[in-house]
Write an enzyme that holds these catalytic residues in place. Structure first.
Site, PDB file in Angstrom:
ATOM      1  N   GLU A  74       0.830  -1.206   0.000  1.00 17.92           N
ATOM      2  CA  GLU A  74       0.000   0.000   0.000  1.00 17.92           C
ATOM      3  C   GLU A  74       0.862   1.252   0.000  1.00 17.92           C
ATOM      4  OE1 GLU A  74      -3.771  -1.665   2.666  1.00 17.92           O
ATOM      5  OE2 GLU A  74      -2.527  -0.039   3.420  1.00 17.92           O
ATOM      6  N   CYS A  75       0.633   2.149  -0.939  1.00 16.11           N
ATOM      7  CA  CYS A  75       1.215   3.485  -0.959  1.00 16.11           C
ATOM      8  C   CYS A  75       2.735   3.421  -0.789  1.00 16.11           C
ATOM      9  CB  CYS A  75       0.543   4.364   0.088  1.00 16.11           C
ATOM     10  SG  CYS A  75       0.768   6.134  -0.195  1.00 16.11           S
TER      11      CYS A  75
END
Length: 491
Positions: free
Chosen positions: A372-373
């Site tokens: 994620e990210c």
């Protein structure tokens, strides 16, 4: 079952008024007097909860009528009321900003609202702004206003006189460097990275102790009592796991309490998972007998406690590793690399070729990776900082990441997978470019995905990655899909 407990939603006219500091200071003030304080954060936020947890000594969860859902909010508040002397909820941005906004949450659950207002450059207007917040939406339960960053006692008196008689004066906090928490580009600095974090909280609590708000006893706080009604069916904190009872408790592997690179929140041993039940879609295997390795250190610290709870409730055993200091993955079936600040540690991450190779072998074996990210950023070939410096990264995804001085994306998002739709959000200062074709894209709440909007979901082999931050309890079936090899999911 219902339970009454004093509760307060702490808001402001806008961001930057000091509500996080005041919330943490109030939590610390009561906690150090031996009172049990539970703090929640309205809306998506990874950073403020670190300070609230340090101040209260208890886990901090998010409340959001869309992302986490009404039933989840109700269950968490009801459970907190069973054990707490005081519940504090920090709002997001200004009182009426966002959809849903902090006012929606307050009105839905009958939470009294207190406004923290930076009064450093105002006098009589203080009362006008407080009146507007109090009366803009009928039906809000108003607790009063607290003036922040006040110059002198005379200034405080002017501010107090500006309030109408039906708007309680909760005091003035004088301009004080101790009432300022350090910040950087994504928000507050994580509390565990601030050497004097506890001293800062104590100083802020001391300052608040001189106000009418800070002098309130437990008996005084009863004026803000709220009756929290548990959902009709006890669904447990992970509201989406419904149906028959889980077959056995989830497991957490023991690990050292602290080590280099751990955040303070991350260094704490995990609490036993909540005893929850499974939905029909997650019966059977779920994540039973699966070990999930979670990256957790100062570079990757954007982890919702509820996400760890959800993985455990699905039967997973959790182990943790530091991409900054560990040279290899722990033995595991799947990997989760959450968001954080890889751009601040690019040189160290680039040099950790041992972990890079270990992760590559994990992928070569067909084992899942969800990134994620910031967790996605480190998987690309390169990252270029705002000053033009380029660092070689791990190269598990083709492409490059470029940092920017201005925000690139912000807001709630949802991601549709084969097993269901995950809710979450996006917030980043970088962009990525890849020759890969996205396998999916996120969408705004309750909208269909578009080919040229939302966050890309990249996939190469067993790696899936996106700027999207998922709230796991919103769809446990999709979480099982993320951490299950494709061949098993198809079986």
């Amino acid at each position: 079952m219902s339970r009454s407990c004093p509760a307060l939603l702490i808001t402001a006219p806008s961001s930057g008024q000091g509500k996080t500091t005041v919330t943490s200071a109030l939590a610390r003030l009561h906690a150090r007097q031996g009172r049990r304080v539970r703090v929640f954060k309205c809306g998506p936020d990874f950073l403020d909860p670190y300070w609230h947890q340090l101040a209260s000594g208890a886990p901090v969860y998010q409340l959001d009528l869309w992302m986490t859902g009404e039933a989840d909010c109700r269950q968490r508040l009801s459970q907190a009321a069973q054990e707490a002397d005081l519940i504090l909820v920090e709002g997001v941005m200004g009182l009426f900003d966002g959809d849903p906004c902090a006012a929606d949450l307050a009105q839905h659950f009958g939470l009294p609202v207190m406004a923290v207002m930076d009064a450093g450059s105002m006098a009589g207007t203080f009362g006008a702004v407080a009146y507007g917040l109090q009366t803009f939406r009928p039906g809000l339960r108003w607790a009063g206003a607290l003036a922040n960053r006040v110059a002198t006692e005379r200034h405080a008196a002017m501010l107090q006189r500006s309030l109408r008689s039906d708007s309680p004066w909760l005091g003035a906090v004088m301009r004080n460097a101790a009432m300022t928490l350090p910040e950087r580009h994504l928000g507050l600095t994580v509390a565990s990275e601030v050497a004097d974090a506890q001293a800062r909280l104590d100083a802020a609590a001391d300052a608040l102790a001189h106000t009418p708000l800070g002098k309130m006893s437990l008996q005084d706080l009863q004026q803000w009592s709220v009756t929290f009604q548990a959902p009709e069916t006890d669904q447990g904190p992970e509201r989406a796991l419904q149906g028959e009872a889980a077959e056995r408790p989830a497991q957490v592997k023991e690990e050292p309490a602290t080590r280099e690179g751990d955040t303070e929140q991350g260094a704490q041993p995990l609490r036993p998972p909540p005893q929850v039940s499974r939905s029909p879609a997650t019966k059977g295997q779920g994540l039973q007998a699966k070990t999930i390795a979670v990256a957790r250190d100062t570079a990757f610290c954007f982890i919702y406690t509820a996400n760890l709870d959800c993985l455990q409730a699905l039967g997973a055993e959790l182990v943790f590793f530091s991409p900054l200091t560990d040279s290899a993955l722990p033995t595991c079936d799947a990997v989760w690399i959450p968001g954080g600040y890889p751009e601040l540690h690019a040189s160290t991450l680039s040099a950790n070729t041992g972990l890079r190779d270990s992760l590559a072998a994990h992928v070569q074996a067909g084992k899942p990776v969800w990134a994620e990210c910031g967790g996605m950023m480190v998987l690309f070939d390169t990252i270029t900082s705002t000053d033009g410096t380029q660092h070689i990264l791990w190269g598990l995804l083709p492409g490059e990441v470029t940092m920017h001085k201005r925000l690139s994306a912000l807001g709630p998002q949802q991601l549709q997978l084969q097993s269901g739709t995950l809710r979450g959000h996006t917030f980043h200062y970088s962009t990525s470019a890849s020759p890969l074709v996205p396998v999916a894209r996120t969408a705004r709440p309750d909208h269909d995905p578009m080919p040229d909007a939302g966050e890309a979901l990249w996939q190469q082999g067993s790696v899936r990655a996106s700027y999207f931050h998922a709230w796991f309890p919103s769809c446990p079936e999709a979480v099982v899909e993320l951490f299950t090899p494709a061949q098993e999911a198809a079986a």
